[in-house]
Design a protein around this motif. Structure first.
Motif, mmCIF file in Angstrom:
data_model
loop_
_atom_site.group_PDB
_atom_site.id
_atom_site.type_symbol
_atom_site.label_atom_id
_atom_site.label_comp_id
_atom_site.label_asym_id
_atom_site.label_seq_id
_atom_site.Cartn_x
_atom_site.Cartn_y
_atom_site.Cartn_z
ATOM 1 N N ASP A 34 -23.586 34.869 -14.932
ATOM 2 C CA ASP A 34 -22.717 33.714 -15.144
ATOM 3 C C ASP A 34 -23.334 32.885 -16.265
ATOM 4 O OD1 ASP A 34 -21.339 31.374 -15.196
ATOM 5 O OD2 ASP A 34 -21.831 30.773 -13.140
ATOM 6 N N GLN A 40 -22.612 30.338 -17.730
ATOM 7 C CA GLN A 40 -22.561 28.888 -17.575
ATOM 8 C C GLN A 40 -23.895 28.342 -17.051
ATOM 9 O OE1 GLN A 40 -20.207 27.274 -18.838
ATOM 10 N NE2 GLN A 40 -20.914 25.236 -18.205
ATOM 11 N N GLY A 51 -24.402 26.001 -19.876
ATOM 12 C CA GLY A 51 -23.985 24.752 -19.237
ATOM 13 C C GLY A 51 -25.174 23.869 -18.870
ATOM 14 N N GLY A 80 -24.017 20.717 -21.327
ATOM 15 C CA GLY A 80 -24.475 21.977 -21.914
ATOM 16 C C GLY A 80 -24.391 21.965 -23.427
ATOM 17 N N GLU A 91 -22.203 23.802 -25.238
ATOM 18 C CA GLU A 91 -20.945 24.399 -25.719
ATOM 19 C C GLU A 91 -20.312 23.591 -26.828
ATOM 20 O OE1 GLU A 91 -21.516 23.400 -22.586
ATOM 21 O OE2 GLU A 91 -20.732 24.813 -21.100
#
Lengths: 428, 428
Positions: free
Chosen positions: A194, A196, A200, A229, A231
């Motif tokens: 995952d 994230q 994240g 995070g 992103e």
């Protein structure tokens, strides 16, 4: 102290295999250093028949980690399964209840259930050690718990997720977007199942929560972390930051303030000449600040078979040597529930914006900033062809609320071409 | 574990005062972390009536450190006097014989008498701890002894004398000679009373000998260190090294080779982009390399009241917590007497020379190098007005004996204007 110390290892991924390798290849060294033989009684993993590059001959196999953790011939349960709950937590609790010491690399479990597990271990007089849970091979837990025990800790900072640091440094060197480099890192197997957890900031925040607890004598409080995070970090911001002498890092910061415990994990700017700014690629770095020692910087591999197994073995050696410490450095029952303070600590900020190309635009922005109490340290407007002009501002130390007020007011000026980007500059 | 741990402190210079400050100001924190009160029963120093900025009220005074060390109300003797022999050694031995733990910051004493003192302490089942003896506030002893206990250590490197690093970095930034900056540092009080301890590399070599012992399970062997100070480093070499992408550091290196234990303390070139290369001013850095962990870098203040006192208190806290370890990580009686190997490990070298300005000069030098088996990696001849031409060479990895042969042969070419400078480039 001359009896053999017998391990039960649950989880035979990269780290588990690394631990088995060290125990076999360094048997003489480990015995010389701890005064005891270290052996493995039994192992457990999800799948039994898989080529791991290391033989499991001589170790009993258990399908159930709980059964493994409570075997009579296990003195130390080594938990390398991961996951905050499920089998890892069940087996850890079972081990402690059965009178076994526990060594774990499980940052998620400690970040969420650290307080309860510490209370359980201490009530039993057992060790619960977790050097491998934070920053891989860097002995940062030991440094905070023991090496800086004479200090009031004032701040803990760290780049503790190698994947994020790889992505950010690679974006800069390749001049590519977050999306492109994310895809590249994923293809190279650098990201968690995952992703994230990595991008994240969750994995790094787990680690920060653990260090905060040790540093400030507080109960682990993962949910008190202000979390963002990487992103939204763009190649434009990386370039603009570089132009002003900064690098963008996913930086965890914990500090005690008059209002409570401030814990942040977010993209920040740091000076490119600082140790944190110079940290490229997948390496980790933790910066510890104490009232006596000043600043200590630790740097090393944050993941991988050897480094993480090295950390696991440090804990195993401590237990073999008879070292016992409270889990978070002082008895768990004395750890305070710190008030979580969202960041109110003033800091310089980086602002990037595009202004409509008409006379007086910059003046309007400067006015709005001034009215909100935000003072400009450096400002650059860049040459441009488009209808909007790129502008960079580095502020003097600003209270976050003042900055938010200024940004809200910019919207009403009519000269903004899009929303501004604001990033904190951490003074390191 | 709830009894008070009572200290006797000999030596009330900067570090001793720092220790008293921490014990007073952090009493609650120390008790929370160790489960015990930490008190000071008595102190001792050369002069009693001196304003140290901290009151000695409440502490008994002893004129004689041996008497202090053996008092009934002292559990831990804290030795902060310094000097390899004399009162420091006498009091340390007396303390151990009287059943007291010892914490010391005395690198000279451990580098010379570490083996005998360790045997004495271990025969008595006592702690002899010395975190403050190496690299000030950086918990490098703990990291090697405990944090990397699962590793076969392959190399230890460090910049461990802040005064030398200050002089070298200041020579570069000010563009001034060694003599000028030495005088400046001396005037600022940065140097020991006997400056040779600093600039001759002796102080740093004491520290390296201690780390070597822990790292390689060998008896401390200060006299086995190949030692060279910074007195011969010139501003010309600092500039020329910079031009080739290097910094000159007084670097300690210890590594186990097939021929024995190699220990060097000498001016070396390191890449200017490496953590060691980026270390400016009085800060210390230690690089530890293990077969599992890879490379760990530790950076922090190498001296000063707070940092050194922080290290002393880490040892005191360990003793208060009941932690006991062999002095050098494994029982002193099992430490081997390592064969001392002078450096035969191949390394790239930096060569700076001035050649007589006539045709074929460079060719002659290149020929001599080639005949000795020294291969050139990079070479630069600089524009010049004088009768001699400055030439820089970076070699490929070269066996030191081959280089010595080449340098001897250069003398016979008739094209050398003066002796060449050769400095090792440490691959970090």
């Amino acid at each position: 102290m001359s009896d053999t110390l017998r391990l039960g290892i649950a989880g035979l991924g990269t780290v588990g295999v690394g631990v088995l390798r060290i125990i076999r290849q360094q048997a003489a060294l480990l015995e010389a250093r701890t005064g005891r033989k270290i052996s493995v009684s039994a192992v457990s993993a999800r799948t039994r028949d898989r080529d791991r590059g290391v033989s499991l001959k001589g170790y009993d196999w258990e399908d159930d980690p709980v059964t493994l953790a409570t075997r009579d011939d296990v003195d130390v349960f080594v938990e390398l399964m991961g996951g905050s709950d499920g089998p890892a937590k069940a087996a850890t609790e079972a081990a402690l209840k059965a009178g076994k010491h526990v060594v774990t690399a499980n940052k998620a479990m400690l970040a969420i259930h650290g307080q309860a597990l510490a209370e359980l271990a201490e009530a039993q007089g057992l060790s619960l050690r977790y050097e491998a849970a934070v920053a891989g091979g860097i002995p940062v837990v030991k440094t905070l718990l023991e090496g800086l025990a004479g200090n009031g800790i004032t701040r803990v900072m760290g780049v503790m997720n190698g994947s994020c640091n790889y992505i950010l440094t690679r974006m800069e060197s390749a001049g590519q977007t977050y999306q492109d480099i994310f895809a590249e890192a994923d293809a190279l197997g650098y990201l968690e199942a995952d992703p994230q957890l990595d991008v994240g900031g969750i994995d790094a925040a787990h680690k920060l929560a653990i260090l905060s607890s040790i540093a400030f004598g507080a109960q682990v409080d993962f949910h008190g972390i202000q979390l963002e995070g990487i992103e939204r970090v763009t190649i434009e911001d990386i370039r603009a930051a570089a132009d002003m002498g900064y690098k963008i890092k996913l930086l965890g910061v914990a500090q005690k303030t008059g209002r409570g415990l401030e814990q942040r994990m977010q993209p920040c700017l740091v000076p490119d000449s600082s140790p944190l700014g110079q940290l490229d690629g997948g390496t980790n770095m933790v910066v510890l600040e104490g009232d006596a020692v000043g600043q200590i910087v630790l740097r090393g591999a944050g993941a991988g078979e050897g480094p993480t197994a090295s950390a696991v073995m440090a804990d195993v050696c401590d237990i073999a040597r008879g070292v016992w410490l409270p889990v978070f450095g002082q008895p768990a029952t004395t750890l305070v529930q710190a008030k979580s303070a969202q960041s109110k600590t003033p800091a310089p900020y980086y602002l990037r914006m595009a202004l409509v190309d008409k006379p007086g635009a910059l003046a309007k922005i400067a006015t709005v900033l001034g009215e909100a109490g935000v003072s400009i340290n450096r400002m650059r407007q860049y040459e441009h062809d488009a209808a909007s002009a790129p502008v960079l501002i580095v502020t003097h130390r600003t209270i976050p609320a003042d900055l938010e007020r200024a940004i809200a007011a910019m919207d009403g000026t009519g000269v903004m071409a899009g929303a501004p980007v604001a990033l904190r500059i951490e003074e390191v």
